[in-house]
Write a protein that holds these residues in place. Structure first.
Motif, PDB file in Angstrom:
ATOM      1  N   ASN A   1       0.817  -1.200   0.000  1.00  0.00           N
ATOM      2  CA  ASN A   1       0.000   0.000   0.000  1.00  0.00           C
ATOM      3  C   ASN A   1       0.856   1.258   0.000  1.00  0.00           C
ATOM      4  O   ASN A   1       1.765   1.386   0.813  1.00  0.00           O
ATOM      5  CB  ASN A   1      -0.781  -0.049   1.324  1.00  0.00           C
ATOM      6  CG  ASN A   1      -2.152   0.468   1.130  1.00  0.00           C
ATOM      7  OD1 ASN A   1      -2.403   1.213   0.186  1.00  0.00           O
ATOM      8  ND2 ASN A   1      -3.047   0.069   2.022  1.00  0.00           N
TER       9      ASN A   1
ATOM     10  N   THR B   1       0.258   3.054  -8.328  1.00  0.00           N
ATOM     11  CA  THR B   1      -0.749   3.853  -9.035  1.00  0.00           C
ATOM     12  C   THR B   1      -0.109   5.101  -9.632  1.00  0.00           C
ATOM     13  O   THR B   1      -0.403   5.482 -10.767  1.00  0.00           O
ATOM     14  CB  THR B   1      -1.879   4.257  -8.058  1.00  0.00           C
ATOM     15  OG1 THR B   1      -2.438   3.062  -7.514  1.00  0.00           O
ATOM     16  CG2 THR B   1      -2.963   5.056  -8.758  1.00  0.00           C
ATOM     17  N   THR B   2       0.775   5.728  -8.865  1.00  0.00           N
ATOM     18  CA  THR B   2       1.451   6.938  -9.361  1.00  0.00           C
ATOM     19  C   THR B   2       2.227   6.625 -10.632  1.00  0.00           C
ATOM     20  O   THR B   2       2.188   7.392 -11.600  1.00  0.00           O
ATOM     21  CB  THR B   2       2.403   7.496  -8.278  1.00  0.00           C
ATOM     22  OG1 THR B   2       1.639   7.745  -7.091  1.00  0.00           O
ATOM     23  CG2 THR B   2       3.081   8.776  -8.736  1.00  0.00           C
TER      24      THR B   2
END
Ligand code: ATP
Length: 237
Positions: A37, A42-43
């Motif tokens: 996490n 995602t970035t």
């Protein structure tokens, strides 16, 4: 096909989310992009498709080359037309529109061959055939995940990137989603990147594994060298 070279990315001009990230992905690969996490998966995917500026983020250094030409700084619509599709987590679609309308809207990126791609989507997701006129909002979480993958296919990608497709799905649904990802890679010849925290099935399918931790690539290895124990050790560090 895709080369990410020494990329740095920040949010709000100050929060560093990626530091000197490099990866190289050949055509026909199925890459597992793993990390805990908040690691930066995602970035990285958003940096590739040009979405960071919409989140007050930016790529501050490095370059991203797709088929030999830079896509750094390109608008997401341009990147999409060049052949990269990102299926974001959150299963984004128009829930009040019908399934057919969602698929047609997704084909606006590239109208050429749209009818064939529509047939291709129904071939890979036959359950959608019976539901084409129903609103997307009636689909279960797993079915929605398949619809948004179908929508990505409608944009005619060469590189399909999936951000945590297993999130919130039952084990049976995760299995179905990964079955389809495997077939899209093997039969349809798509190059695929799947970002996940840990999915044992993904390690079996992948041709390449990259591990991200705290914004850096901390490991690149063939899947045979990547065990769940090894991953857990990296995640706990
Ligand atoms: P997850 O599994 O939670 O999706 P991730 O590996 O995809 O994690 P990112 O979402 O890329 O990680 O987050 C990387 C870092 O950037 C985290 O520290 C996160 O807090 C920060 N971050 C992400 N989005 C934003 C944003 N819009 N504004 C500011 N910071 C952000």
């Amino acid at each position: 096909m895709l080369a990410v070279n020494d990329v740095f990315a920040v949010y709000d001009g100050a929060i560093t989310a990626l530091e000197q990230v490099s990866l190289s992905i050949g055509p026909g690969s199925l890459v597992a992009l793993l990390g805990p996490n908040g690691a930066g998966k995602t970035t990285l995917l958003k940096a590739i498709v040009g979405m960071l500026p919409f989140e007050r983020g930016e790529v501050t250094a490095g370059d991203i080359l797709f088929e030999g030409a830079s896509v750094r700084g390109c608008h997401p619509a341009v990147v999409s037309r060049r052949g990269i599709a990102l299926v974001q987590d959150g299963r984004q679609c128009f829930r009040e529109l019908s399934i057919a309308e969602n698929l047609r809207a997704a084909s606006l990126v590239s109208r050429q061959g749209a009818a064939d791609r529509f047939e291709m989507v129904l071939h890979y997701f036959p359950f959608l055939k019976e539901m084409l006129d129903r609103p997307a909002g009636v689909l279960s979480g797993g079915q929605l995940q398949m619809l948004v993958i179908g929508m990505a296919i409608m944009s005619k990608p060469k590189l399909l990137m999936l951000d945590e497709p297993s999130l919130g799905l039952s084990p049976v649904m995760v299995q179905s989603v990964f079955d389809v990802v495997e077939r899209l890679h093997r039969e349809a010849g798509l190059t695929v990147i799947v970002a996940e925290q840990t999915v044992p099935r993904l390690l079996k399918l992948a041709t390449d594994v990259y591990v991200v931790s705290r914004g850096r690539i901390v490991m690149h290895a063939p899947p045979s060298e990547m065990t769940e124990e090894r991953l857990q050790r990296i995640y706990l560090n």
